[in-house]
Design an enzyme around this catalytic site. Structure first.
Site, short mmCIF file in Angstrom:
data_model
loop_
_atom_site.label_atom_id
_atom_site.label_comp_id
_atom_site.label_asym_id
_atom_site.label_seq_id
_atom_site.Cartn_x
_atom_site.Cartn_y
_atom_site.Cartn_z
N GLY A 1 0.83 -1.21 0.00
CA GLY A 1 0.00 0.00 0.00
C GLY A 1 0.85 1.25 0.00
N LYS B 1 2.02 -0.86 -9.93
CA LYS B 1 2.04 0.60 -9.78
C LYS B 1 3.45 1.15 -9.97
CE LYS B 1 4.12 0.91 -5.63
NZ LYS B 1 5.26 1.75 -5.25
N SER C 1 9.44 8.82 -4.73
CA SER C 1 9.46 7.46 -5.28
C SER C 1 10.69 7.23 -6.15
CB SER C 1 8.20 7.22 -6.11
OG SER C 1 8.43 6.15 -7.01
N ARG C 2 11.37 6.12 -5.88
CA ARG C 2 12.55 5.78 -6.67
C ARG C 2 12.15 5.34 -8.08
NH1 ARG C 2 14.22 1.88 -1.88
NH2 ARG C 2 11.99 1.55 -2.22
N ASN C 3 11.00 4.68 -8.19
CA ASN C 3 10.51 4.28 -9.52
C ASN C 3 10.21 5.51 -10.36
OD1 ASN C 3 10.05 1.16 -9.66
ND2 ASN C 3 9.52 1.77 -7.59
N ASP D 1 -1.72 3.23 -3.97
CA ASP D 1 -0.27 3.26 -4.16
C ASP D 1 0.11 3.82 -5.53
OD1 ASP D 1 2.25 2.96 -3.19
OD2 ASP D 1 2.21 0.77 -3.06
N SER E 1 2.98 4.09 1.03
CA SER E 1 3.73 4.58 2.20
C SER E 1 5.18 4.74 1.83
CB SER E 1 3.67 3.56 3.33
OG SER E 1 4.29 2.36 2.94
N1 LIG Z 1 11.39 2.43 0.72
C1 LIG Z 1 10.07 2.57 0.73
O1 LIG Z 1 9.54 3.70 0.90
C2 LIG Z 1 9.18 1.39 0.54
C3 LIG Z 1 9.68 0.18 0.08
N2 LIG Z 1 8.82 -0.87 -0.11
C4 LIG Z 1 9.32 -2.14 -0.62
O2 LIG Z 1 10.22 -2.71 0.30
C5 LIG Z 1 11.14 -3.55 -0.39
C6 LIG Z 1 12.53 -3.21 0.09
O3 LIG Z 1 12.78 -1.87 -0.29
P1 LIG Z 1 13.69 -0.88 0.53
O4 LIG Z 1 13.80 -1.28 1.95
O5 LIG Z 1 13.23 0.47 0.25
O6 LIG Z 1 15.10 -1.12 -0.20
P2 LIG Z 1 16.55 -0.65 0.21
O7 LIG Z 1 17.31 -0.56 -1.03
O8 LIG Z 1 16.49 0.51 1.11
O9 LIG Z 1 17.09 -1.88 1.08
C7 LIG Z 1 17.13 -3.19 0.63
C8 LIG Z 1 17.61 -4.02 1.78
O10 LIG Z 1 17.55 -5.39 1.44
C9 LIG Z 1 18.76 -5.96 1.90
N3 LIG Z 1 19.03 -7.15 1.11
C10 LIG Z 1 19.24 -7.22 -0.22
N4 LIG Z 1 19.47 -8.49 -0.57
C11 LIG Z 1 19.39 -9.22 0.56
C12 LIG Z 1 19.54 -10.58 0.84
N5 LIG Z 1 19.80 -11.47 -0.12
N6 LIG Z 1 19.42 -10.99 2.12
C13 LIG Z 1 19.14 -10.11 3.09
N7 LIG Z 1 18.98 -8.79 2.89
C14 LIG Z 1 19.10 -8.36 1.63
C15 LIG Z 1 19.81 -4.90 1.69
O11 LIG Z 1 20.94 -5.18 2.47
P3 LIG Z 1 22.31 -4.38 2.25
O12 LIG Z 1 22.07 -3.01 2.83
O13 LIG Z 1 23.30 -5.17 3.03
O14 LIG Z 1 22.57 -4.33 0.78
C16 LIG Z 1 19.04 -3.69 2.18
O15 LIG Z 1 19.11 -3.60 3.58
C17 LIG Z 1 10.93 -3.27 -1.88
O16 LIG Z 1 10.20 -4.31 -2.45
C18 LIG Z 1 10.13 -2.00 -1.91
O17 LIG Z 1 9.26 -1.92 -3.02
C19 LIG Z 1 7.51 -0.78 0.18
C20 LIG Z 1 6.98 0.40 0.64
C21 LIG Z 1 7.76 1.57 0.85
O1 LIG Z 2 6.26 1.64 -2.60
C1 LIG Z 2 6.50 2.79 -2.34
C2 LIG Z 2 5.47 3.73 -1.92
O2 LIG Z 2 4.30 3.09 -1.55
C3 LIG Z 2 7.89 3.28 -2.49
O3 LIG Z 2 8.07 3.59 -3.80
P1 LIG Z 2 9.51 3.49 -4.48
O4 LIG Z 2 9.97 2.07 -4.33
O5 LIG Z 2 9.26 3.88 -5.89
O6 LIG Z 2 10.38 4.45 -3.76
#
Ligand SMILES: NC(=O)C1=CN([C@@H]2O[C@H](COP(=O)(O)OP(=O)(O)OC[C@H]3O[C@@H](n4cnc5c(N)ncnc54)[C@H](OP(=O)(O)O)[C@@H]3O)[C@@H](O)[C@H]2O)C=CC1
Ligand SMILES: O=C(CO)COP(=O)(O)O
Length: 320
Positions: free
Chosen positions: A130, A185, A248-250, A238, A132
């Site tokens: 969703g 999305k 948003s990174r996308n 979303d 956020s």
């Molecule tokens: N950021 C946001 O605002 C939002 C993100 N999401 C979703 O959350 C998911 C994660 O995104 P986000 O946290 O932003 O990404 P980031 O790039 O901030 O972080 C990714 C994390 O995953 C870790 N990682 C990667 N590969 C592995 C692995 N094989 N084993 C364990 N850890 C691993 C990385 O570790 P390391 O640092 O060591 O590389 C890093 O801590 C995505 O699918 C995104 O769409 C959903 C809603 C909001």
């Molecule tokens: O999923 C997200 C907002 O809901 C975060 O978007 P991005 O991965 O594009 O930064």
């Protein structure tokens, strides 16, 4: 019920901060040095700067901590989730696993819940998705998300455990709809970013969001989802957030494409692999998904922005 968040990226850290505001929580990080640094400095400067970690949050790189928790939030990127589950299969096999990623697996065309079910068949699978941004959650700004789980009884338990004063969860048993909305999305956000980057205007963005939503629905309904799920937070909600914000990174990847700039490949952009996986799946299923296909062609440099716009505009005229 105790909760651990696995994956100390921006989103995992934000969720852990949010949970720790109401009860002690654990954030697991794969990198020992990074975990120690966060535990000492009380901040994740690499992935989510300026968001203090509450004292009730423990950061660790010790996988033994998985055992102590009933509910595990998996906050690793979509393309890494299967290998993560395989690597930690024994410790996670019987847990309630909540995928927090958004995307479609490139090799299989599956979403996070299907991957969870394949890689950890004895676990209970759920999805948190969703609108956020991690920074908003970490700041405690008001946010509403979708918690998808079947059986609904487990969904109710997760909804109440993971909701906080500022993070309000709605519940659904439509896992397919929730995962497709959250995945697609991002693809539409890349398209919208490209349009804005190329200065094609807000009207073009609105058209892409609307016709992109039609593509999201087309794929989701073909896979058995309920239309109201797509109209909810995980779909429409979303889509609106991601297509309209430079947070948003996308969207930012799209902006770079539109401006002809280079984008940092180390940044997590789920929509890129998802576009490719979805374009392939749509072809196999005989579904028309022209925006998704166009995003794939842009990413793979088979089209310029001008040609992409031209192709979409010149498609045969049809009923809405
Ligand atoms: N950021 C946001 O605002 C939002 C993100 N999401 C979703 O959350 C998911 C994660 O995104 P986000 O946290 O932003 O990404 P980031 O790039 O901030 O972080 C990714 C994390 O995953 C870790 N990682 C990667 N590969 C592995 C692995 N094989 N084993 C364990 N850890 C691993 C990385 O570790 P390391 O640092 O060591 O590389 C890093 O801590 C995505 O699918 C995104 O769409 C959903 C809603 C909001
Ligand atoms: O999923 C997200 C907002 O809901 C975060 O978007 P991005 O991965 O594009 O930064």
């Amino acid at each position: 019920m105790s909760v651990a968040v696995l994956g100390a990226g921006a989103f995992g850290t934000a969720l852990a901060i949010s949970l720790a505001r109401k009860a002690p929580a654990t954030l697991w990080c794969r990198d020992e040095a990074h975990a120690a640094e966060m535990q000492a400095s009380r901040e994740n400067t690499r992935r989510l700067p300026d968001a203090p970690l509450p004292v009730s949050l423990t950061v660790t790189s010790d996988t033994d901590c998985f055992e102590a928790h009933d509910v595990i939030l998996l906050a690793v990127p979509m393309q890494k989730m299967r290998s993560f589950l395989v690597q930690h299969r024994a410790a996670l096999a019987t847990k309630t696993l909540v995928a927090c990623c958004k995307g479609i697996e490139l090799d299989t065309g599956l979403g996070p819940v299907s991957v969870l079910r394949e890689a950890a068949p004895e676990a209970t699978a759920a999805l948190l998705t969703g609108p956020s941004f991690a920074a908003d959650i970490a700041k405690g700004l008001p946010t509403a998300l979708t918690l998808a789980c079947d059986p609904d009884e487990t969904g109710k338990m997760l909804q109440s455990s993971l909701s906080t004063d500022n993070l309000r969860l709605y519940r659904t048993t439509d896992l397919v709809g929730a995962e497709i909305g959250g995945a697609l999305k991002n693809v539409i956000a890349i398209a919208c970013g490209a349009v804005i980057g190329a200065q094609l205007g807000d009207s073009a963005r609105a058209a892409l969001m609307t016709r992109g939503y039609a593509e999201m629905q087309r794929l989701a309904l073909a896979r058995g989802a309920r239309p109201e799920t797509l109209a909810g937070l995980s779909g429409f909600g979303d889509l609106t957030l991601t297509c309209g914000s430079e947070q948003s990174r996308n969207f930012r990847l799209g902006l770079s494409l539109g401006r002809g700039e280079v984008f940092d490949p180390s940044i997590t952009v789920e929509g890129a692999a998802t576009a490719r996986a979805t374009a392939k799946a749509a072809q196999v299923m005989g579904l028309e998904m022209p925006i998704t296909q166009t995003v794939t062609n842009l990413l793979d440099q088979r089209l310029t922005i001008a040609d992409a716009a031209d192709q979409l505009l010149k498609r045969p005229l049809k009923e809405e």
